[in-house]
Design a protein around this motif. Structure first.
Motif, PDB file in Angstrom:
ATOM      1  N   TYR A   1       2.098 -12.605  -0.241  1.00 31.64           N
ATOM      2  CA  TYR A   1       0.692 -12.966  -0.298  1.00 31.64           C
ATOM      3  C   TYR A   1      -0.345 -11.777  -0.660  1.00 31.64           C
ATOM      4  O   TYR A   1       0.190 -10.759  -0.610  1.00 31.64           O
ATOM      5  CB  TYR A   1       0.564 -13.172   1.082  1.00 31.64           C
ATOM      6  CG  TYR A   1      -0.763 -13.738   1.455  1.00 31.64           C
ATOM      7  CD1 TYR A   1      -1.253 -15.004   1.387  1.00 31.64           C
ATOM      8  CD2 TYR A   1      -1.931 -12.799   2.075  1.00 31.64           C
ATOM      9  CE1 TYR A   1      -2.444 -15.534   1.533  1.00 31.64           C
ATOM     10  CE2 TYR A   1      -3.065 -13.300   2.440  1.00 31.64           C
ATOM     11  CZ  TYR A   1      -3.458 -14.594   2.161  1.00 31.64           C
ATOM     12  OH  TYR A   1      -4.748 -14.787   2.412  1.00 31.64           O
TER      13      TYR A   1
ATOM     14  N   THR B   1      -4.537 -11.155  -1.260  1.00 30.53           N
ATOM     15  CA  THR B   1      -6.120 -11.509  -1.518  1.00 30.53           C
ATOM     16  C   THR B   1      -6.538 -10.147  -1.332  1.00 30.53           C
ATOM     17  O   THR B   1      -6.502  -9.210  -0.848  1.00 30.53           O
ATOM     18  CB  THR B   1      -6.662 -12.483  -0.476  1.00 30.53           C
ATOM     19  OG1 THR B   1      -6.641 -11.760   0.878  1.00 30.53           O
ATOM     20  CG2 THR B   1      -5.707 -13.767  -0.569  1.00 30.53           C
TER      21      THR B   1
ATOM     22  N   GLU C   1     -11.644  -6.598   0.882  1.00 31.11           N
ATOM     23  CA  GLU C   1     -10.473  -6.221   2.148  1.00 31.11           C
ATOM     24  C   GLU C   1      -9.230  -6.876   1.468  1.00 31.11           C
ATOM     25  O   GLU C   1      -9.235  -7.945   1.030  1.00 31.11           O
ATOM     26  CB  GLU C   1     -10.930  -7.342   3.377  1.00 31.11           C
ATOM     27  CG  GLU C   1     -12.066  -6.770   4.192  1.00 31.11           C
ATOM     28  CD  GLU C   1     -11.808  -5.238   4.501  1.00 31.11           C
ATOM     29  OE1 GLU C   1     -10.746  -5.287   5.403  1.00 31.11           O
ATOM     30  OE2 GLU C   1     -12.599  -4.643   4.792  1.00 31.11           O
TER      31      GLU C   1
ATOM     32  N   ARG D   1      -5.474  -7.881   1.914  1.00 31.57           N
ATOM     33  CA  ARG D   1      -4.321  -8.385   2.593  1.00 31.57           C
ATOM     34  C   ARG D   1      -3.208  -8.707   1.685  1.00 31.57           C
ATOM     35  O   ARG D   1      -3.339  -9.347   0.704  1.00 31.57           O
ATOM     36  CB  ARG D   1      -4.928  -9.806   3.214  1.00 31.57           C
ATOM     37  CG  ARG D   1      -5.909  -9.410   4.330  1.00 31.57           C
ATOM     38  CD  ARG D   1      -6.443 -10.700   5.429  1.00 31.57           C
ATOM     39  NE  ARG D   1      -7.203 -10.166   6.350  1.00 31.57           N
ATOM     40  CZ  ARG D   1      -8.774 -10.121   6.074  1.00 31.57           C
ATOM     41  NH1 ARG D   1      -8.971 -10.357   4.790  1.00 31.57           N
ATOM     42  NH2 ARG D   1      -9.269  -9.579   7.248  1.00 31.57           N
TER      43      ARG D   1
ATOM     44  N   ARG E   1       1.248  -9.206   1.685  1.00 28.87           N
ATOM     45  CA  ARG E   1       2.553  -9.159   2.414  1.00 28.87           C
ATOM     46  C   ARG E   1       3.716  -9.081   1.395  1.00 28.87           C
ATOM     47  O   ARG E   1       3.673  -9.567   0.395  1.00 28.87           O
ATOM     48  CB  ARG E   1       2.776 -10.388   2.882  1.00 28.87           C
ATOM     49  CG  ARG E   1       1.964 -10.468   4.448  1.00 28.87           C
ATOM     50  CD  ARG E   1       2.286 -11.729   5.191  1.00 28.87           C
ATOM     51  NE  ARG E   1       1.821 -12.965   4.690  1.00 28.87           N
ATOM     52  CZ  ARG E   1       2.437 -14.154   4.392  1.00 28.87           C
ATOM     53  NH1 ARG E   1       3.821 -13.843   4.566  1.00 28.87           N
ATOM     54  NH2 ARG E   1       2.045 -15.208   3.886  1.00 28.87           N
TER      55      ARG E   1
ATOM     56  N   SER F   1       6.406  -6.781   9.643  1.00 26.71           N
ATOM     57  CA  SER F   1       6.018  -7.945  10.633  1.00 26.71           C
ATOM     58  C   SER F   1       7.257  -8.792  11.103  1.00 26.71           C
ATOM     59  O   SER F   1       7.608  -8.439  12.147  1.00 26.71           O
ATOM     60  CB  SER F   1       4.774  -8.742  10.046  1.00 26.71           C
ATOM     61  OG  SER F   1       5.512  -8.982   8.561  1.00 26.71           O
TER      62      SER F   1
ATOM     63  N   ARG G   1       3.413  -6.030   5.906  1.00 25.09           N
ATOM     64  CA  ARG G   1       2.124  -6.239   5.742  1.00 25.09           C
ATOM     65  C   ARG G   1       1.120  -5.321   5.733  1.00 25.09           C
ATOM     66  O   ARG G   1       1.182  -4.286   6.420  1.00 25.09           O
ATOM     67  CB  ARG G   1       1.605  -7.346   7.448  1.00 25.09           C
ATOM     68  CG  ARG G   1       0.420  -7.923   7.183  1.00 25.09           C
ATOM     69  CD  ARG G   1       0.183  -8.382   8.538  1.00 25.09           C
ATOM     70  NE  ARG G   1       1.142  -9.555   9.018  1.00 25.09           N
ATOM     71  CZ  ARG G   1       1.122 -11.113   8.593  1.00 25.09           C
ATOM     72  NH1 ARG G   1      -0.109 -11.299   8.168  1.00 25.09           N
ATOM     73  NH2 ARG G   1       1.998 -11.743   9.194  1.00 25.09           N
TER      74      ARG G   1
ATOM     75  N   GLU H   1      -3.310  -4.469   5.654  1.00 21.66           N
ATOM     76  CA  GLU H   1      -4.422  -4.884   5.719  1.00 21.66           C
ATOM     77  C   GLU H   1      -5.374  -3.900   5.691  1.00 21.66           C
ATOM     78  O   GLU H   1      -5.230  -2.835   6.524  1.00 21.66           O
ATOM     79  CB  GLU H   1      -4.769  -5.715   7.041  1.00 21.66           C
ATOM     80  CG  GLU H   1      -3.952  -6.989   7.309  1.00 21.66           C
ATOM     81  CD  GLU H   1      -4.306  -7.947   8.298  1.00 21.66           C
ATOM     82  OE1 GLU H   1      -5.198  -7.453   9.042  1.00 21.66           O
ATOM     83  OE2 GLU H   1      -3.823  -9.032   8.590  1.00 21.66           O
ATOM     84  N   ALA H   2      -6.172  -3.604   4.746  1.00 23.64           N
ATOM     85  CA  ALA H   2      -6.825  -2.471   4.393  1.00 23.64           C
ATOM     86  C   ALA H   2      -8.230  -2.784   3.676  1.00 23.64           C
ATOM     87  O   ALA H   2      -8.227  -3.614   2.753  1.00 23.64           O
ATOM     88  CB  ALA H   2      -6.187  -1.350   3.756  1.00 23.64           C
ATOM     89  N   SER H   3      -9.188  -1.800   3.702  1.00 20.36           N
ATOM     90  CA  SER H   3     -10.371  -1.922   2.988  1.00 20.36           C
ATOM     91  C   SER H   3     -10.090  -1.263   1.728  1.00 20.36           C
ATOM     92  O   SER H   3      -9.640  -0.181   1.770  1.00 20.36           O
ATOM     93  CB  SER H   3     -11.628  -1.380   3.808  1.00 20.36           C
ATOM     94  OG  SER H   3     -11.721  -2.152   4.971  1.00 20.36           O
TER      95      SER H   3
END
Lengths: 300, 184
Positions: free
Chosen positions: B95, B97, B102, B104, B106, B143, B149, B151-153
């Motif tokens: 995954y 985006t 942001e 995201r 995986r 996860s 996973r 998730e970061a700016s």
């Protein structure tokens, strides 16, 4: 000799009030009116109110350098704004709201005066929180500094509308928690102390346990007694399992609910509530043992 | 004089006292120096690792061709730093985006059999762009099973360029995974 009445005396012109600082100094209320600006500077291109809006927009966007340029241009043309209260906050980054400072720190490269101001503003509380977690001045300073580093590395994601001091405290607490977990894994802490936490303690009288029968008014203590009490509190906290210390600090100083703390630990609200009671009970027991602050008998 | 003192009140008093004894705040210049990413602190080490990472691409060329038509996308060449060992591997993106700055993401690590072991709980992932330039650092957390996973700016400079990427695109970055050779 005729003296005009004060009421009928017109106010002196602005250049006089300002000591003749600038040939074109005008009252601030006229500066924002279209057509009052002179020629030849950025401020001339737009009314002063527009310049002000542009400065605010630049600061909102974190573009402190542009804001300073605009400000310098406006001041070159209208020195009087140096003395206008509504413009004063632009000058000194330490007067900026967190949102402007954070926006300026998010940029690449971050604005150093803004970072200085932000660090200075929140350092004391952050250090204090770290001190209560680590119970060691040097470790507290390191932890607080490491929290700042963590934040700076991920600074692009900082929210300008968030609760920045709370975020700082959370990062520091997470770092501290990671460290004590690592120490525990390495055998540095007694697992038994942590395992016992799974059983909620329900034998005492709750979160708000009174120490009233033990402690005098803290502010009324002499300096030497305050120093002693600080050591005792630190000792009492040190005797707690790290989880209990974390929970008490989060609950009482961070204002987190038991449910919120529980989510972080993957435990129920009831379990965390039990931890809080256990922590309170252990602190209370410590002070009962020492007996140092048992108040004297009432004076006759 | 005596008042009823709760543990909360006592802790707040101690907090206040600690605040008054705080050392001076560190200067911005010091904080920024401490926060510099590992590739700026150790540029020679970074160059060596990036060179090696660049060479992995050749070894995984075939796999990348296979990956192009799959649902999950191209494997991303990855270099794992585990202790003193440097392990060549790949990460298969599941995954991706990068909307509104942001990220995201995986991915699953595909390790050579000799390097297989229980998965690490977290990796510090350095995104190395084409041209062997480390650009961005994020923490990947395990996860489910072997899936990580992130998730970061994103830094603004990357956010714009990566915004249009889809998981099935060939990614303009490679990974260095591990505890970065930084002081932390």
């Amino acid at each position: 000799m005729h003296f005009p009445s004060i009421a009928s005396t017109p106010p002196p012109p602005w250049p006089v009030i300002l000591g003749g600082l600038h040939r074109a100094a005008r009252p601030p209320e006229t500066m924002s009116e279209p057509g009052t600006a002179g020629t030849g500077s950025a401020a001339d291109a737009a009314p002063l109110s527009q310049t002000r809006q542009r400065i605010c927009a630049a600061l909102d966007a974190g573009d402190a350098a542009t804001a300073r340029q605009l400000l310098a241009g406006a001041v070159a043309e209208f020195p009087a704004i140096r003395f206008v209260e509504s413009w004063l906050s632009f000058w000194d980054a330490s007067a900026w709201p967190d949102a402007w400072l954070i926006a300026a720190v998010r940029r690449d490269p971050p604005d150093e005066p803004a970072l200085d101001a932000l660090a200075e503003r929140h350092w004391r509380n952050l250090f204090a929180r770290c001190q209560l977690l680590t119970l060691d001045r040097d470790k507290a300073a390191d932890l607080a500094q490491d929290a700042w580093c963590r934040i700076l590395r991920a600074r692009h994601g900082l929210r300008v509308d968030g609760n920045f001091p709370a975020y700082l405290a959370t990062i520091a607490t997470n770092l501290w928690r990671d460290r004590y977990r690592a120490e525990r894994r390495a055998g540095g802490m007694a697992d038994a102390r942590l395992l016992s936490l799974d059983a909620a303690q329900r034998t005492d009288d709750g979160e708000g346990s009174f120490l009233g029968d033990l402690l005098p008014d803290l502010d009324a203590l002499a300096a030497s007694e305050q120093a002693r009490l600080k050591l005792d509190i630190d000792q009492a906290l040190e005797r707690l399992a790290p989880v209990l210390r974390d929970v008490l600090v989060a609950r009482f100083l961070g204002g987190e609910s038991c449910a919120e703390i529980g989510r972080r630990y993957g435990r129920t609200e009831q379990t965390v509530s039990g931890w809080v009671r256990q922590g309170v009970q252990e602190i209370r027991a410590f002070f009962q043992e020492t007996g140092r602050f048992t108040p004297p008998n009432p004076s006759p | 004089m005596k008042t009823e003192t709760t543990v909360e009140k006592m802790l707040r008093w101690r907090l206040e006292q600690a605040g008054t004894e705080a050392p001076p705040a560190p200067r911005a210049s010091r904080l920024l120096a401490l926060a510099r990413p590992w590739w700026e602190l150790w540029p020679e080490r970074a160059r060596q690792l990036c060179d090696r990472l660049g060479r992995i691409e050749m070894a995984y060329g075939h796999a990348m061709e296979r990956g192009g038509g799959s649902r999950t996308g191209y494997p991303v060449p990855a270099l794992l730093l585990r202790g003193d060992a440097e392990i060549e591997a790949s990460a298969r993106l599941l995954y991706f985006t990068a909307r509104d700055g942001e990220l995201r993401l995986r991915f699953v690590l595909e390790l050579p059999p000799e390097a297989a072991q229980p998965p690490e709980a977290t990796w510090e992932v350095t995104f190395v762009e084409e041209g062997a330039t480390p650009r961005f650092l994020a923490v990947a957390a395990l996860s489910v099973e072997r899936e990580y996973r992130i998730e970061a700016s994103l830094p603004p400079a990357l956010a714009a360029g990566w915004a249009g990427l889809k998981v099935t695109d060939r990614m303009p970055f490679r990974f260095i995974l591990g505890p970065a050779p930084a002081k932390e």
